[in-house]
Design a protein around this motif. Structure first.
Motif, PDB file in Angstrom:
ATOM      1  N   GLY A 149       0.800  -1.221   0.000  1.00 39.52           N
ATOM      2  CA  GLY A 149       0.000   0.000   0.000  1.00 39.52           C
ATOM      3  C   GLY A 149       0.832   1.271   0.000  1.00 39.52           C
ATOM      4  O   GLY A 149       0.313   2.354   0.295  1.00 39.52           O
ATOM      5  N   THR A 150       2.124   1.161  -0.333  1.00 36.48           N
ATOM      6  CA  THR A 150       3.008   2.341  -0.334  1.00 36.48           C
ATOM      7  C   THR A 150       2.622   3.268  -1.498  1.00 36.48           C
ATOM      8  O   THR A 150       2.694   2.854  -2.660  1.00 36.48           O
ATOM      9  CB  THR A 150       4.470   1.890  -0.499  1.00 36.48           C
ATOM     10  OG1 THR A 150       4.723   0.909   0.510  1.00 36.48           O
ATOM     11  CG2 THR A 150       5.438   3.050  -0.373  1.00 36.48           C
ATOM     12  N   PRO A 151       2.213   4.498  -1.214  1.00 36.59           N
ATOM     13  CA  PRO A 151       1.681   5.328  -2.309  1.00 36.59           C
ATOM     14  C   PRO A 151       2.735   5.844  -3.297  1.00 36.59           C
ATOM     15  O   PRO A 151       2.401   6.106  -4.440  1.00 36.59           O
ATOM     16  CB  PRO A 151       0.992   6.482  -1.594  1.00 36.59           C
ATOM     17  CG  PRO A 151       1.495   6.472  -0.200  1.00 36.59           C
ATOM     18  CD  PRO A 151       2.004   5.111   0.111  1.00 36.59           C
ATOM     19  N   TYR A 152       4.001   5.986  -2.836  1.00 33.15           N
ATOM     20  CA  TYR A 152       5.002   6.577  -3.742  1.00 33.15           C
ATOM     21  C   TYR A 152       6.295   5.774  -3.741  1.00 33.15           C
ATOM     22  O   TYR A 152       6.756   5.328  -2.685  1.00 33.15           O
ATOM     23  CB  TYR A 152       5.304   8.032  -3.341  1.00 33.15           C
ATOM     24  CG  TYR A 152       4.019   8.813  -3.235  1.00 33.15           C
ATOM     25  CD1 TYR A 152       3.261   9.068  -4.370  1.00 33.15           C
ATOM     26  CD2 TYR A 152       3.525   9.209  -1.998  1.00 33.15           C
ATOM     27  CE1 TYR A 152       2.031   9.711  -4.281  1.00 33.15           C
ATOM     28  CE2 TYR A 152       2.296   9.850  -1.893  1.00 33.15           C
ATOM     29  CZ  TYR A 152       1.562  10.095  -3.043  1.00 33.15           C
ATOM     30  OH  TYR A 152       0.348  10.711  -2.947  1.00 33.15           O
ATOM     31  N   CYS A 153       6.876   5.614  -4.931  1.00 28.31           N
ATOM     32  CA  CYS A 153       8.183   4.978  -5.051  1.00 28.31           C
ATOM     33  C   CYS A 153       9.132   5.972  -5.723  1.00 28.31           C
ATOM     34  O   CYS A 153       8.806   6.543  -6.778  1.00 28.31           O
ATOM     35  CB  CYS A 153       8.102   3.709  -5.893  1.00 28.31           C
ATOM     36  SG  CYS A 153       7.242   2.380  -5.038  1.00 28.31           S
ATOM     37  N   ILE A 154      10.271   6.150  -5.092  1.00 25.85           N
ATOM     38  CA  ILE A 154      11.258   7.118  -5.592  1.00 25.85           C
ATOM     39  C   ILE A 154      12.425   6.318  -6.156  1.00 25.85           C
ATOM     40  O   ILE A 154      13.023   5.508  -5.447  1.00 25.85           O
ATOM     41  CB  ILE A 154      11.736   8.008  -4.427  1.00 25.85           C
ATOM     42  CG1 ILE A 154      10.541   8.765  -3.840  1.00 25.85           C
ATOM     43  CG2 ILE A 154      12.848   8.954  -4.869  1.00 25.85           C
ATOM     44  CD1 ILE A 154      10.758   9.265  -2.430  1.00 25.85           C
ATOM     45  N   THR A 155      12.723   6.520  -7.429  1.00 25.34           N
ATOM     46  CA  THR A 155      13.792   5.739  -8.047  1.00 25.34           C
ATOM     47  C   THR A 155      14.960   6.632  -8.441  1.00 25.34           C
ATOM     48  O   THR A 155      14.771   7.690  -9.049  1.00 25.34           O
ATOM     49  CB  THR A 155      13.250   4.968  -9.262  1.00 25.34           C
ATOM     50  OG1 THR A 155      12.143   4.192  -8.826  1.00 25.34           O
ATOM     51  CG2 THR A 155      14.297   4.046  -9.842  1.00 25.34           C
ATOM     52  N   VAL A 156      16.134   6.161  -8.035  1.00 28.97           N
ATOM     53  CA  VAL A 156      17.382   6.850  -8.367  1.00 28.97           C
ATOM     54  C   VAL A 156      17.992   6.103  -9.552  1.00 28.97           C
ATOM     55  O   VAL A 156      18.272   4.907  -9.447  1.00 28.97           O
ATOM     56  CB  VAL A 156      18.342   6.823  -7.157  1.00 28.97           C
ATOM     57  CG1 VAL A 156      19.708   7.392  -7.521  1.00 28.97           C
ATOM     58  CG2 VAL A 156      17.735   7.574  -5.980  1.00 28.97           C
ATOM     59  N   ASP A 157      18.154   6.785 -10.697  1.00 29.79           N
ATOM     60  CA  ASP A 157      18.691   6.107 -11.882  1.00 29.79           C
ATOM     61  C   ASP A 157      19.972   6.796 -12.343  1.00 29.79           C
ATOM     62  O   ASP A 157      20.507   7.674 -11.648  1.00 29.79           O
ATOM     63  CB  ASP A 157      17.627   6.058 -12.986  1.00 29.79           C
ATOM     64  CG  ASP A 157      17.060   7.431 -13.314  1.00 29.79           C
ATOM     65  OD1 ASP A 157      17.709   8.439 -12.929  1.00 29.79           O
ATOM     66  OD2 ASP A 157      15.993   7.511 -13.940  1.00 29.79           O
ATOM     67  N   GLY A 158      20.430   6.414 -13.525  1.00 34.02           N
ATOM     68  CA  GLY A 158      21.680   6.974 -14.043  1.00 34.02           C
ATOM     69  C   GLY A 158      21.614   8.493 -14.153  1.00 34.02           C
ATOM     70  O   GLY A 158      22.554   9.205 -13.788  1.00 34.02           O
ATOM     71  N   GLN A 159      20.469   8.987 -14.596  1.00 29.87           N
ATOM     72  CA  GLN A 159      20.315  10.441 -14.758  1.00 29.87           C
ATOM     73  C   GLN A 159      20.397  11.165 -13.408  1.00 29.87           C
ATOM     74  O   GLN A 159      20.922  12.275 -13.323  1.00 29.87           O
ATOM     75  CB  GLN A 159      18.962  10.707 -15.430  1.00 29.87           C
ATOM     76  CG  GLN A 159      18.771  12.167 -15.847  1.00 29.87           C
ATOM     77  CD  GLN A 159      17.385  12.395 -16.456  1.00 29.87           C
ATOM     78  OE1 GLN A 159      16.773  11.488 -17.017  1.00 29.87           O
ATOM     79  NE2 GLN A 159      16.897  13.622 -16.337  1.00 29.87           N
ATOM     80  N   SER A 160      19.910  10.490 -12.365  1.00 27.05           N
ATOM     81  CA  SER A 160      19.890  11.122 -11.027  1.00 27.05           C
ATOM     82  C   SER A 160      21.287  11.552 -10.597  1.00 27.05           C
ATOM     83  O   SER A 160      21.490  12.634 -10.048  1.00 27.05           O
ATOM     84  CB  SER A 160      19.359  10.151  -9.979  1.00 27.05           C
ATOM     85  OG  SER A 160      18.166   9.579 -10.392  1.00 27.05           O
ATOM     86  N   VAL A 161      22.247  10.634 -10.840  1.00 26.36           N
ATOM     87  CA  VAL A 161      23.610  10.908 -10.399  1.00 26.36           C
ATOM     88  C   VAL A 161      24.165  12.105 -11.183  1.00 26.36           C
ATOM     89  O   VAL A 161      24.893  12.936 -10.650  1.00 26.36           O
ATOM     90  CB  VAL A 161      24.482   9.645 -10.587  1.00 26.36           C
ATOM     91  CG1 VAL A 161      25.885   9.870 -10.062  1.00 26.36           C
ATOM     92  CG2 VAL A 161      23.841   8.454  -9.880  1.00 26.36           C
ATOM     93  N   ALA A 162      23.743  12.225 -12.460  1.00 21.34           N
ATOM     94  CA  ALA A 162      24.247  13.320 -13.288  1.00 21.34           C
ATOM     95  C   ALA A 162      23.578  14.652 -12.956  1.00 21.34           C
ATOM     96  O   ALA A 162      24.248  15.676 -12.813  1.00 21.34           O
ATOM     97  CB  ALA A 162      24.035  12.976 -14.767  1.00 21.34           C
ATOM     98  N   ASP A 163      22.224  14.654 -12.795  1.00 20.68           N
ATOM     99  CA  ASP A 163      21.564  15.973 -12.642  1.00 20.68           C
ATOM    100  C   ASP A 163      20.783  16.137 -11.337  1.00 20.68           C
ATOM    101  O   ASP A 163      19.995  17.080 -11.198  1.00 20.68           O
ATOM    102  CB  ASP A 163      20.658  16.253 -13.852  1.00 20.68           C
ATOM    103  CG  ASP A 163      19.445  15.314 -13.894  1.00 20.68           C
ATOM    104  OD1 ASP A 163      19.296  14.489 -12.969  1.00 20.68           O
ATOM    105  OD2 ASP A 163      18.653  15.417 -14.841  1.00 20.68           O
ATOM    106  N   ASN A 164      20.992  15.235 -10.383  1.00 19.97           N
ATOM    107  CA  ASN A 164      20.356  15.363  -9.065  1.00 19.97           C
ATOM    108  C   ASN A 164      18.823  15.368  -9.132  1.00 19.97           C
ATOM    109  O   ASN A 164      18.152  16.047  -8.357  1.00 19.97           O
ATOM    110  CB  ASN A 164      20.853  16.643  -8.366  1.00 19.97           C
ATOM    111  CG  ASN A 164      20.848  16.498  -6.859  1.00 19.97           C
ATOM    112  OD1 ASN A 164      21.106  15.408  -6.347  1.00 19.97           O
ATOM    113  ND2 ASN A 164      20.539  17.582  -6.144  1.00 19.97           N
ATOM    114  N   THR A 165      18.244  14.581 -10.041  1.00 21.54           N
ATOM    115  CA  THR A 165      16.791  14.429 -10.091  1.00 21.54           C
ATOM    116  C   THR A 165      16.436  12.951  -9.890  1.00 21.54           C
ATOM    117  O   THR A 165      17.257  12.079 -10.155  1.00 21.54           O
ATOM    118  CB  THR A 165      16.198  14.867 -11.448  1.00 21.54           C
ATOM    119  OG1 THR A 165      16.741  14.023 -12.461  1.00 21.54           O
ATOM    120  CG2 THR A 165      16.465  16.326 -11.748  1.00 21.54           C
TER     121      THR A 165
END
Ligand code: ATP
Length: 535
Positions: free
Chosen positions: A491-507
């Protein structure tokens, strides 16, 4: 939704376990697992916040006759035995039960139902406690066995349409009990008090007899004067309490719906007698709206006003908020909460009479018939209005809810099965618990897409930051699709995923459990984004 599916998910994912399961369990008692404890606590916290600590006493709320104050209490489970005498529980809090002489099973009289069956010139009432679709199978199988009919002669057996309560059957000799093989094994109905008894101190016997509270309400009434004297609270005001209550239910069943140990969330709202009808209306509507605001579908809820003959002698109005639980037959509803107009019955009862200060406080004083005497505390529990000088016994409106029944209703409502495409575009069955974000056990899960290239480090940083604000979960094991599905079931409403782009642009991406929509946000905005969505 079939109930079995929910029950198995609750066990598999750690919402609910049978109490003492490794010893075979104990009927009518349930434990909340790691996810369940968070869910139930969130429900109790939402109730406490919305009714008590977050209540705005300066602003007149929609539908309320005036502004009002709210305060809380936490009372003991074991109280002076006289409390239960005065409240009426000692004498009146019973159900009728019937026993089966052959199987030694015990049933609640009003919960045994059945159908008349005719075969071989005989008419018998086939009783059952099984409900919904399985009921027909159960009664049919047992009637066939009783009449010694084989499958090929099934047409010789005729059932009458009406599904009746045992209370409507005049002659118990015609009844085939729910687990019996012969007719007439059920006893006549007898009274059974639902309070659990215990002993205080080392001495066994009547001297030390006490009871586990069957409701939290009485703790509030007996502390009414303490609250008035220790705060500056003025009428109208409410006192709230959550806590365990105990009832020795004859037939606990339907998962946690009817348990022997359960938790209540009760308010006793004290007001001037002249305004009590308006406050009754207000609380009925306020409490109904609370459930829909947290996600129960309005079409599965009803507000049922009790008919006059259903009311307690002191009550001028009682309404139940009922939910269409999936284990009930179509068109039937189970009580989530009762809202009762109790008049001045409770305060007046605790006030009248006088207990002998020299008597042993744990001994119920008996009258000449061996029945405990009705005696209140003799203390003045009336209220004096400082402005008008008027002195009166307040009237009480009581919204009394069950935390376990609310939890069960939210679980039933949330259970959803759908189909979603996986990473390769193949449709996959998905079980998703669509719990309102406010009550969801885990608010967000944080996943590094893979366990390298700096992704776990960033994901753990986000986890540590969010953990200070809500219950979040870190998971780096297995394919990301499977991690999503595990969170959907929790029942977790949100999942936050850190991908390759995250490391590059902090999103990072935030995925919504229900719409499956994914948005990309800056790491610094994640907390505010989740917070605004939880509401
Ligand atoms: P019922 O008719 O279902 O036995 P009740 O009318 O006796 O319930 P109340 O005395 O009004 O129930 O109690 C207030 C609330 O406490 C109920 O609305 C329910 O949510 C909860 N409650 C009562 N009995 C139980 C139980 N055995 N198991 C779980 N919750 C219960």
């Amino acid at each position: 939704m079939e109930m079995d599916k929910l029950v198995s998910l609750c066990k598999r994912r750690g919402f609910l376990f049978q109490s003492s399961e490794i010893y075979g369990g104990i009927q009518g008692f349930w434990d909340y697992g790691p996810l369940g404890v968070e869910l139930k606590r969130n429900i109790k916290n939402a109730w406490w916040h919305d009714m008590v600590s977050g209540h705005d006493e300066l602003t007149q709320l929609p539908g309320a006759p005036s502004t009002y104050e709210m305060t809380g209490l936490d009372c003991t489970i074991i109280m002076h035995p006289q409390v239960w005498k005065v409240s009426g529980h000692y004498d009146l809090f019973h159900d009728f039960m019937v026993d089966c002489r052959t199987t030694k099973r015990r049933y609640r009289y009003d919960q045994v139902r059945g159908r008349w069956a005719n075969a071989k010139g005989q008419r018998i009432f086939v009783a059952t406690i099984v409900e919904t679709a399985a009921e027909h199978e159960d009664t049919q199988r047992r009637a066939m066995k009783f009449f010694k009919l084989r499958a090929k002669n099934a047409e010789q057996l005729e059932f009458e349409d009406a599904f009746l309560s045992l209370t409507e059957i005049e002659n118990m000799h015609d009844v085939l009990g729910p687990d019996a093989k012969e007719l007439g094994t059920l006893t006549a109905p007898r009274e059974f008090n639902l309070m659990f008894k215990t002993i205080i101190g080392a001495l066994a016997g009547e001297e030390g007899t006490a009871f586990l509270r069957p409701e939290t309400a009485q703790g509030i009434f007996v502390n009414f004067k303490n609250v008035l004297d220790s705060t500056r609270v003025k009428l109208p005001f409410g006192i709230a309490q959550t806590g365990k209550s105990f009832r020795n239910e004859i037939t606990p069943r339907n998962f946690t719906f009817r348990s022997r140990e359960f938790e209540q969330m009760e308010i006793e709202f004290f007001c001037h007698p002249d305004d009590s009808s308006k406050w009754y209306q207000y609380w009925r509507d306020r409490r109904m709206n609370w459930y829909t605001a947290l996600g129960l579908a309005a079409e599965r809820l009803i507000l049922r006003e009790h008919a006059e003959d259903e009311l307690s002698h002191y009550s001028t109005g009682t309404a139940d908020i009922e939910y269409a639980f999936p284990f009930l037959p179509a068109g039937e509803y189970g009580e989530l909460e009762g809202i009762a107009h109790r008049g001045d019955f409770d305060l007046r009862s605790h006030m009248e009479g006088k207990l002998d200060p020299n008597s042993n406080p744990l001994v119920l004083e008996l009258d000449e018939h061996g029945k405990p005497k009705h005696r209140g505390s003799g203390k003045d529990l009336s209220y004096r209005d400082d402005l008008t000088g008027e002195k009166y016994i307040p009237h009480v409106i009581e919204p009394s809810a069950g935390a376990d029944r609310a939890t069960l209703a939210f679980l039933c409502e949330a259970y959803t099965e759908d189909e979603q495409p996986d990473e390769k575009g193949n449709m996959q069955k998905r079980i998703v618990m669509k719990l309102h974000p406010r009550i969801a056990p885990i608010k967000a899960a944080i996943f590094p897409l893979v366990k390298k290239d700096g992704m776990p480090e960033l994901a753990k940083k986000i986890y540590a930051n969010l953990k200070q604000h809500f219950n979040v979960f870190y998971d780096e094991k297995g394919a990301v699709g499977r991690r999503y599905r595990r969170q959907d079931e929790a029942g977790t409403p949100y999942c936050i995923t850190v991908d390759g782009q995250s490391v590059a642009d902090n999103t990072v991406t935030i995925r919504d459990r229900d719409t499956l929509e994914q948005i990309r946000v800056n790491v610094e905005e994640v907390l505010a984004e989740i917070r605004s969505r939880i509401g």
